[in-house]
Design a protein around this motif. Structure first.
Motif, PDB file in Angstrom:
ATOM      1  N   SER A  28       0.833  -1.205   0.000  1.00  0.00           N
ATOM      2  CA  SER A  28       0.000   0.000   0.000  1.00  0.00           C
ATOM      3  C   SER A  28       0.862   1.247   0.000  1.00  0.00           C
ATOM      4  O   SER A  28       0.631   2.193  -0.772  1.00  0.00           O
ATOM      5  N   VAL A  68      -4.727  -5.222  -5.267  1.00  0.00           N
ATOM      6  CA  VAL A  68      -6.129  -5.087  -4.861  1.00  0.00           C
ATOM      7  C   VAL A  68      -6.228  -5.059  -3.334  1.00  0.00           C
ATOM      8  O   VAL A  68      -6.931  -4.225  -2.753  1.00  0.00           O
ATOM      9  N   ALA A  69      -5.509  -5.968  -2.667  1.00  0.00           N
ATOM     10  CA  ALA A  69      -5.510  -5.993  -1.202  1.00  0.00           C
ATOM     11  C   ALA A  69      -4.922  -4.708  -0.636  1.00  0.00           C
ATOM     12  O   ALA A  69      -5.412  -4.168   0.369  1.00  0.00           O
ATOM     13  N   HIS A  72      -7.456  -1.890  -0.902  1.00  0.00           N
ATOM     14  CA  HIS A  72      -8.471  -2.016   0.147  1.00  0.00           C
ATOM     15  C   HIS A  72      -7.927  -1.497   1.474  1.00  0.00           C
ATOM     16  O   HIS A  72      -8.636  -0.830   2.237  1.00  0.00           O
ATOM     17  N   HIS A  73      -6.659  -1.795   1.743  1.00  0.00           N
ATOM     18  CA  HIS A  73      -6.028  -1.309   2.974  1.00  0.00           C
ATOM     19  C   HIS A  73      -5.959   0.220   2.967  1.00  0.00           C
ATOM     20  O   HIS A  73      -6.311   0.882   3.959  1.00  0.00           O
ATOM     21  N   ASP A  75      -7.768   2.231   1.262  1.00  0.00           N
ATOM     22  CA  ASP A  75      -9.150   2.710   1.333  1.00  0.00           C
ATOM     23  C   ASP A  75      -9.572   2.899   2.788  1.00  0.00           C
ATOM     24  O   ASP A  75     -10.075   3.962   3.176  1.00  0.00           O
ATOM     25  N   GLN A  76      -9.344   1.886   3.606  1.00  0.00           N
ATOM     26  CA  GLN A  76      -9.756   1.951   5.008  1.00  0.00           C
ATOM     27  C   GLN A  76      -8.970   3.004   5.780  1.00  0.00           C
ATOM     28  O   GLN A  76      -9.527   3.727   6.612  1.00  0.00           O
ATOM     29  N   ALA A 135     -11.405  -1.972  -7.470  1.00  0.00           N
ATOM     30  CA  ALA A 135     -11.000  -1.654  -6.093  1.00  0.00           C
ATOM     31  C   ALA A 135     -10.823  -0.143  -5.914  1.00  0.00           C
ATOM     32  O   ALA A 135     -11.220   0.418  -4.887  1.00  0.00           O
ATOM     33  N   ALA A 139     -13.021   2.355  -3.501  1.00  0.00           N
ATOM     34  CA  ALA A 139     -12.394   3.212  -2.507  1.00  0.00           C
ATOM     35  C   ALA A 139     -12.922   4.646  -2.618  1.00  0.00           C
ATOM     36  O   ALA A 139     -13.333   5.252  -1.620  1.00  0.00           O
ATOM     37  N   ASN A 142     -16.429   4.847  -1.461  1.00  0.00           N
ATOM     38  CA  ASN A 142     -16.496   4.735  -0.005  1.00  0.00           C
ATOM     39  C   ASN A 142     -16.200   6.078   0.651  1.00  0.00           C
ATOM     40  O   ASN A 142     -16.904   6.501   1.576  1.00  0.00           O
TER      41      ASN A 142
END
Length: 203
Positions: A28, A68-69, A72-73, A75-76, A135, A139, A142
């Motif tokens: 990330s 992709v993972a 997502h990280h 994003d959070q 993804a 994000a 979101n």
């Protein structure tokens, strides 16, 4: 109910989870700083203190699956930053300006390297990597929803909250890139002040 594989201790399981988390965090950060094309699996493994074998164990789909993972990280993490700023004030105008201040401070502390966690990867993979694009889209959607939720809580109608959230997010994203290029907090701080005025005008 999940059962622990025979012969695997709780300590071994914790270690495996820790390795995966380190790999995702490293990916990330590197994608954020260098983009998708400039970030290789070997570099991610080295930054995470992991072996190539362990990276492919957790991400058999290779770099795209790991990206992709990582998105997502990111994003959070970014959503948490927005929520912290928004939760800092009941007044939505003040809350939005506080978001800009937090982003400016974090960017300065990173020496202007840690901007938006998805922008570079999204642009580099446009039309070429559907899973990554999905993804990145999720994000951004979101983050817009995090903002819209605040505006709805403050009494804005649904449509107004959505439109205002889209405007605020776009302005913050653009100001963050400008702050990186200028190596200055000023673009984000300026954007924050003007966004606060915009929010007040909609109240």
């Amino acid at each position: 109910m999940q059962t622990k594989p025979q012969g695997v201790s709780a300590r071994d399981t914790d270690a495996a989870v820790g390795t995966r988390e380190r790999v995702v965090r490293a990916a990330s950060r590197l994608l954020q700083q260098q983009g998708y094309e400039g970030t290789g699996i070997k570099l991610i493994a080295r930054e995470a203190g992991a072996t190539l074998g362990s990276v492919y164990h957790f991400f058999p789909g290779g770099k795209e699956e790991l990206a992709v993972a990582a998105i997502h990280h990111g994003d959070q993490e970014f959503a948490d930053t927005l929520r912290a700023g928004l939760d800092s004030a009941d007044d939505p105008a003040v809350a939005v300006e506080n978001c800009a201040r937090r982003l400016a401070s974090a960017l300065r502390e990173s020496e202007w390297t840690d901007g938006c966690p998805v922008t570079s990867t999204a642009l580099e993979t446009l039309g070429r990597a559907p899973r990554i694009q999905e993804a990145c889209h999720a994000a951004l959607r979101n983050w817009q929803e995090v903002l819209a939720a605040k505006f709805r809580e403050c009494g804005f109608a649904d449509e107004d909250a959505e439109e205002l959230a889209c405007t605020v997010l776009g302005a913050l994203e653009g100001a963050e890139v400008t702050s990186q290029v200028f190596r200055s907090e000023q673009p984000l701080l300026t954007a924050g002040r003007h966004l606060a005025r915009l929010v007040r005008s909609w109240s």
